[in-house]
Design a protein around this motif. Structure first.
Motif, PDB file in Angstrom:
ATOM      1  N   GLY A   6     -80.938 -40.235  -8.969  1.00 44.09           N
ATOM      2  CA  GLY A   6     -81.845 -40.394  -7.180  1.00 44.09           C
ATOM      3  C   GLY A   6     -81.200 -40.801  -6.310  1.00 44.09           C
ATOM      4  N   CYS A   7     -81.729 -40.295  -5.091  1.00 44.64           N
ATOM      5  CA  CYS A   7     -81.399 -41.260  -4.437  1.00 44.64           C
ATOM      6  C   CYS A   7     -82.185 -42.234  -4.265  1.00 44.64           C
ATOM      7  N   SER A   8     -81.541 -43.211  -4.007  1.00 41.28           N
ATOM      8  CA  SER A   8     -82.122 -44.673  -4.055  1.00 41.28           C
ATOM      9  C   SER A   8     -82.964 -44.879  -2.346  1.00 41.28           C
ATOM     10  N   THR A   9     -83.079 -43.908  -1.959  1.00 40.65           N
ATOM     11  CA  THR A   9     -84.025 -44.082  -0.492  1.00 40.65           C
ATOM     12  C   THR A   9     -85.583 -43.682  -0.765  1.00 40.65           C
ATOM     13  N   CYS A  10     -85.308 -41.640  -1.272  1.00 40.03           N
ATOM     14  CA  CYS A  10     -86.617 -41.055  -1.556  1.00 40.03           C
ATOM     15  C   CYS A  10     -86.608 -40.716  -2.727  1.00 40.03           C
ATOM     16  N   GLY A  11     -85.437 -40.836  -3.704  1.00 44.92           N
ATOM     17  CA  GLY A  11     -85.739 -40.574  -4.726  1.00 44.92           C
ATOM     18  C   GLY A  11     -84.750 -38.548  -4.748  1.00 44.92           C
ATOM     19  N   GLU A  42     -74.060 -38.233  -1.228  1.00 45.64           N
ATOM     20  CA  GLU A  42     -75.367 -37.899  -0.372  1.00 45.64           C
ATOM     21  C   GLU A  42     -75.844 -37.247  -0.736  1.00 45.64           C
ATOM     22  N   CYS A  43     -77.335 -37.496  -0.158  1.00 46.65           N
ATOM     23  CA  CYS A  43     -78.541 -37.285  -0.521  1.00 46.65           C
ATOM     24  C   CYS A  43     -79.310 -35.947   0.271  1.00 46.65           C
ATOM     25  N   ALA A  44     -79.820 -35.019   0.116  1.00 42.53           N
ATOM     26  CA  ALA A  44     -79.385 -33.456  -0.141  1.00 42.53           C
ATOM     27  C   ALA A  44     -81.087 -33.825   1.228  1.00 42.53           C
ATOM     28  N   ARG A  45     -81.618 -34.971   1.319  1.00 43.98           N
ATOM     29  CA  ARG A  45     -83.395 -35.316   1.505  1.00 43.98           C
ATOM     30  C   ARG A  45     -83.004 -36.338   3.214  1.00 43.98           C
ATOM     31  N   CYS A  46     -82.220 -37.149   2.726  1.00 44.01           N
ATOM     32  CA  CYS A  46     -82.642 -37.876   3.489  1.00 44.01           C
ATOM     33  C   CYS A  46     -81.035 -38.230   4.572  1.00 44.01           C
ATOM     34  N   THR A  47     -80.463 -38.299   3.865  1.00 43.63           N
ATOM     35  CA  THR A  47     -78.850 -38.120   3.992  1.00 43.63           C
ATOM     36  C   THR A  47     -78.167 -39.237   3.733  1.00 43.63           C
TER      37      THR A  47
HETATM   38 ZN   LIG Z   1     -83.015 -39.016  -0.017  1.00 45.35          ZN
END
Ligand SMILES: [Zn+2]
Length: 372
Positions: A6-11, A42-47
């Motif tokens: 998962g994205c380490s910022t937004c999950g 690359e995270c699809a949500r927070c980039t």
């Molecule tokens: Zn993210």
């Protein structure tokens, strides 16, 4: 450790592959060769762009990590310019904390009139110590922030240059930054710009030490999750293209202001009470722990009294060395002031304790500190 799902910022689990660099050894390990996957997603949500695989911290950052900031002249000059700019807003005795301080090069620039704290997990910390800086040889996180603030108070400036990319748990890290920072303080962070890395084909700056690769957008998003508002961003030349971000805490609410004010009034009152003799707390309730820590009352309380059959007797108030004792001590020692930590029970406690022989005065801490 291992694969990051998962994205380490937004999950968000929607991680798009950006660049697969195969299996690679750890870049600065000259003593052994173990290979691990090295791939950017690359995270699809927070980039946020980050690695898809995490190597254990101890493998990437052995204690004898050989990198020293001070060995690079351009970096020494870069940090000297930064600290010279910051110093204009500092007054003597202000606390400045550098996270991932390495050999203390950034802190060197402040000069001795401010209090300098270095946080550095590798043995480069020895150099900070030898320069006379208060040094914590740890990976920075919320717990480290707690220890620093407890010992030195809050910081006017917290710097983290090329550190957020390395932090194992970036949320634990930023929780610590926010806790450590004064309300009017500034958090300054420098990071390699992911757009420069990808557009400029700086693929040789992708390695296991760097878990994530920020853009101004993805870092702004991350800081905002922790109530840190970006005030200024400027491009800097470090590492072939980085950016420096200045962030401050969101304006504190009216409630925070009132609560802070009450905590201060309570400390003033206890300070006067302490001049008359020891202060005993009454009631090791759950709320006592919150109040003692929030209002920073540890130095003012000698012990906390509990009824004779309490199972808490012999323990300490959590996170402090304040002993919990049998309330018989209150009657035997007759401290001039007793702090009603169980103040919500004042109506029954005060007459009961007085009837049993306590002759001192009672301090009620909330909602308005007062002596009964
Ligand atoms: Zn993210």
């Amino acid at each position: 450790m291992g694969e990051i799902t998962g994205c380490s910022t937004c999950g968000d689990v929607r991680l798009r592959p950006v660049l697969d660099m195969g299996l690679q050894p750890i870049a600065e390990r000259y003593d052994k060769c173990i290979v691990h996957p090295l791939e950017l997603v690359e995270c699809a949500r927070c980039t946020l762009v980050q690695l898809s695989y995490e190597v254990p911290a101890a493998e990437v950052f052995p204690l004898g990590h050989p990198y020293a900031t001070g060995n690079t002249k351009a970096l020494r000059e870069h940090y000297a310019r930064l600290t010279s700019e910051i110093s204009g807003d500092l007054v003597p005795r202000d606390l400045v904390v550098d996270l991932g301080a390495n050999d203390g090069t950034l802190l060197d620039g402040y000069g001795p009139r401010v209090r300098r704290v270095a946080v550095e997990p590798t043995n480069q910390a020895v150099k900070c110590l030898s320069k006379g800086y208060t040094t914590y040889q740890v990976f920075f996180n919320a717990h480290a922030a707690y220890l620093i603030r407890k010992e030195h108070g809050q910081a006017r400036v917290v710097t983290a240059c090329n550190v957020l990319a390395h932090a194992r748990d970036v949320h634990d890290f930023l929780t610590g930054v926010k806790y450590l920072l004064e309300d009017e303080g500034v958090f300054i962070t420098e990071n390699h710009d992911v757009n420069v890395i990808l557009d400029g084909l700086q693929v040789d700056t992708v390695y296991h030490e760097h878990l994530r690769y920020f853009s101004i957008t993805s870092l702004t998003y991350l800081l905002s999750m922790h109530g840190l508002v970006v005030q200024k961003v400027e491009p800097i030349g470090t590492h072939g293209g980085s950016f420096r971000m200045y962030a401050r805490k969101q304006n504190t609410s009216e409630l925070t202001g009132r609560a802070t004010q009450v905590a201060m009034q309570l400390r003033l009152l206890l300070d006067k009470a302490c001049a008359a003799g020891p202060v005993y707390g009454i009631g090791a309730t759950t709320r006592a722990t919150s109040l003692v820590h929030y209002a920073q009352l540890i130095p003012y309380i000698d012990c906390v009294c509990e009824v004779a059959d309490s199972e808490k007797i012999g323990l300490t108030i959590p996170g402090t060395d304040i002993p919990i004792v049998d309330e018989a001590r209150l009657f035997a020692d007759q401290p001039p002031y007793a702090l009603l930590l169980a103040w919500h029970l004042a109506g029954t406690l005060v007459p009961a304790l007085t009837a049993r022989g306590y002759q001192g005065k009672f301090i009620v801490p909330l909602p308005e500190p007062k002596v009964l």
